[in-house]
Enzyme design. Structure first.
Site, PDB file in Angstrom:
ATOM      1  N   PHE A  80       0.526 -17.862   2.635  1.00 15.83           N
ATOM      2  CA  PHE A  80       0.851 -17.835   1.291  1.00 15.83           C
ATOM      3  C   PHE A  80       2.312 -18.651   1.314  1.00 15.83           C
ATOM      4  O   PHE A  80       2.347 -19.868   1.572  1.00 15.83           O
ATOM      5  CB  PHE A  80       0.949 -16.364   0.655  1.00 15.83           C
ATOM      6  CG  PHE A  80      -0.459 -15.916   0.147  1.00 15.83           C
ATOM      7  CD1 PHE A  80      -1.215 -16.107  -0.896  1.00 15.83           C
ATOM      8  CD2 PHE A  80      -0.863 -15.143   1.547  1.00 15.83           C
ATOM      9  CE1 PHE A  80      -2.287 -15.609  -0.894  1.00 15.83           C
ATOM     10  CE2 PHE A  80      -2.198 -14.705   0.902  1.00 15.83           C
ATOM     11  CZ  PHE A  80      -2.910 -14.780  -0.091  1.00 15.83           C
ATOM     12  N   SER A  81       3.372 -17.987   0.661  1.00 18.80           N
ATOM     13  CA  SER A  81       4.541 -18.671   0.473  1.00 18.80           C
ATOM     14  C   SER A  81       5.176 -19.359   1.926  1.00 18.80           C
ATOM     15  O   SER A  81       6.242 -19.967   1.843  1.00 18.80           O
ATOM     16  CB  SER A  81       5.647 -17.932  -0.326  1.00 18.80           C
ATOM     17  OG  SER A  81       5.319 -17.982  -1.825  1.00 18.80           O
ATOM     18  N   ALA A  82       4.788 -18.600   2.918  1.00 18.25           N
ATOM     19  CA  ALA A  82       5.468 -19.123   4.317  1.00 18.25           C
ATOM     20  C   ALA A  82       4.966 -20.668   4.302  1.00 18.25           C
ATOM     21  O   ALA A  82       5.621 -21.374   5.274  1.00 18.25           O
ATOM     22  CB  ALA A  82       4.864 -18.221   5.496  1.00 18.25           C
ATOM     23  N   LYS A  84       5.548 -22.902   2.339  1.00 20.34           N
ATOM     24  CA  LYS A  84       6.741 -23.769   1.643  1.00 20.34           C
ATOM     25  C   LYS A  84       7.442 -24.200   3.052  1.00 20.34           C
ATOM     26  O   LYS A  84       8.096 -25.295   2.846  1.00 20.34           O
ATOM     27  CB  LYS A  84       7.414 -22.928   0.777  1.00 20.34           C
ATOM     28  CG  LYS A  84       6.621 -22.559  -0.500  1.00 20.34           C
ATOM     29  CD  LYS A  84       7.630 -22.114  -1.611  1.00 20.34           C
ATOM     30  CE  LYS A  84       7.139 -21.654  -2.584  1.00 20.34           C
ATOM     31  NZ  LYS A  84       5.976 -20.547  -2.562  1.00 20.34           N
TER      32      LYS A  84
END
Length: 423
Positions: A80-82, A84
């Site tokens: 998920f946002s890791a 980014k």
């Protein structure tokens, strides 16, 4: 620091945990293992680097929903946002080569982005989540699965009144980076993550979206939520709420059918969403952050210049983010946890708790990935890993004081000749 034998490397491992660890991290490994007490809790992996050398690489549990497929050295989780943090590292590689300047306007490289009064938004502002483009504004799941369309939509959109203020761009951040990178290189972020991060780190364990059929990395199934129970009231109210300009994180994340995107065969993986759908092994993610925590170099490989790497450490700030109402102190694509006593350094946490993290002051980096998402255990997952992170830091302090042994030999290396992935 010396190389450990297989028997010595395995001495710190509890039953059911595979891999190896320096003995100073035995408490951290036991804490990690306790997060996966049975098949219904899925599986995960933990990796730690110290001064650019691997000292922990362990995994346990199950990669599928039924608890029949064991987690292996080459199991990756959707982080998920890791994601980014990985996409941001691509941009830093391009900056290092002089292709991008943090303080130049994004529109200098991506002319279409200058529409809607955005001509003066800089790369630095964009990477600090201050571009005023956090909301999805009524986009559908079909829109979000079309990354080229999303780059065009964001380029044409006007900035909101949050321009210049920290407001977490939960999904749009990835397409902002990919639009910028495509304008400079001609390649999409799926190809660039492989070319700019996975290849120099010599790991197969970093992918944007579902790994290709020939890849050694295999994505784990997300355990929950898998029940397809509709809520008519929520379905009626949610789009209206998300359309409100100040709807914060809800407006930045909600789109119709979002739950179905992580169910079954996980349609979300069949797209390029550089803010959300990366698939990574803990080893690969920790190796990337191992370079960031060690002046840009890891295991003898230089990923970033030392000067650029030093600039990745931002100022501590307690200013609340306008999307999630807690301080994140975003700087050049990574966030901190600036509340005293929680966790020094910087990195990126993803929904569900997967993360990659660097603590440059002590040369420490680590990553934790797993296949639980929105389950009844979510709060316990988050709290449990805070404790594990504290034990990792304690183990690292002991290792630096008494001497430690590096480990090696797990997981697939980068496949030769596969750098040029279509983007």
């Amino acid at each position: 620091m010396t190389q450990a034998t297989v028997r010595e490397r395995s001495a710190a491992l509890p039953k059911g945990v595979h891999g190896a660890a320096d003995p100073h991290f035995a408490c951290a490994v036991r804490s990690f293992a306790s997060l996966f007490p049975s098949r219904r809790f899925g599986g995960g992996a933990l990796s730690v680097y110290l001064h650019g050398e691997p000292v922990v690489d362990v995994w346990t549990g199950w990669a599928d929903r039924r608890g029949r497929v064991p987690w292996t050295a080459d199991t990756g989780a959707m982080v998920f946002s890791a994601t980014k943090g990985v996409a941001s590292t691509v941009i830093h590689r391009l900056v290092d080569r002089g292709l991008i300047d943090y303080d130049a306007p994004v529109a200098e490289y991506w002319p279409e982005f200058g529409a809607g009064g955005k001509a003066d938004i800089t790369v630095r502002e964009m990477m600090a989540h201050r571009a005023g483009l956090s909301q999805l504004n009524g986009l559908t799941s079909a829109d979000l699965l079309d990354h080229l369309k999303m780059e065009e939509v964001i380029a044409a959109a006007p900035a909101s009144s949050l321009r210049g203020k920290p407001a977490y761009h939960a999904l749009t951040y990835g397409w902002l980076l990919s639009g910028l990178a495509r304008s400079v290189t001609g390649l999409g972020m799926r190809a660039l993550i492989r070319q700019e991060v996975a290849a120099p780190l010599d790991t197969d364990g970093l992918h944007l979206g579902r790994p290709a059929p020939g890849a050694r990395t295999r994505n784990a199934q997300i355990i929950g939520p898998q029940l397809n129970i509709q809520n008519p009231v929520f379905n009626a109210v949610a789009p209206r709420l998300a359309a409100v300009q100040r709807s914060a994180i809800f407006g930045a994340m909600y789109f119709p059918g979002m739950k179905s995107m992580v169910q079954g065969e996980t349609p979300l993986l069949d797209a390029e969403i550089p803010s959300a759908n990366g698939v990574a092994t803990a080893r690969a993610l920790a190796k990337m952050y191992g370079a960031l925590a060690n002046g840009g170099e890891v295991e003898g490989t230089r990923l970033l210049s030392s000067d650029l790497c030093a600039a990745l450490v931002g100022r501590r700030s307690l200013a609340p983010d306008r999307s999630i109402f807690m301080p994140l102190a975003f700087h050049l694509g990574y966030h901190a946890l600036p509340l005293p006593g929680i966790l020094p350094g910087f990195g990126h946490v993803g929904l569900g708790g997967s993360l990659g993290w660097a603590v440059p002051d002590t040369g420490l980096a680590f990553s934790f990935v797993h296949n639980r998402l929105l389950t009844p255990f979510l709060a316990a997952d988050q709290a449990g890993f805070v404790a594990t992170a504290a034990l990792i830091r304690r183990g690292a302090a002991a290792a630096r004081s008494r001497g430690y042994r590096s480990i090696s030999g797990f997981g697939a290396t980068f496949p030769a000749g596969s750098e040029s992935v279509a983007g």
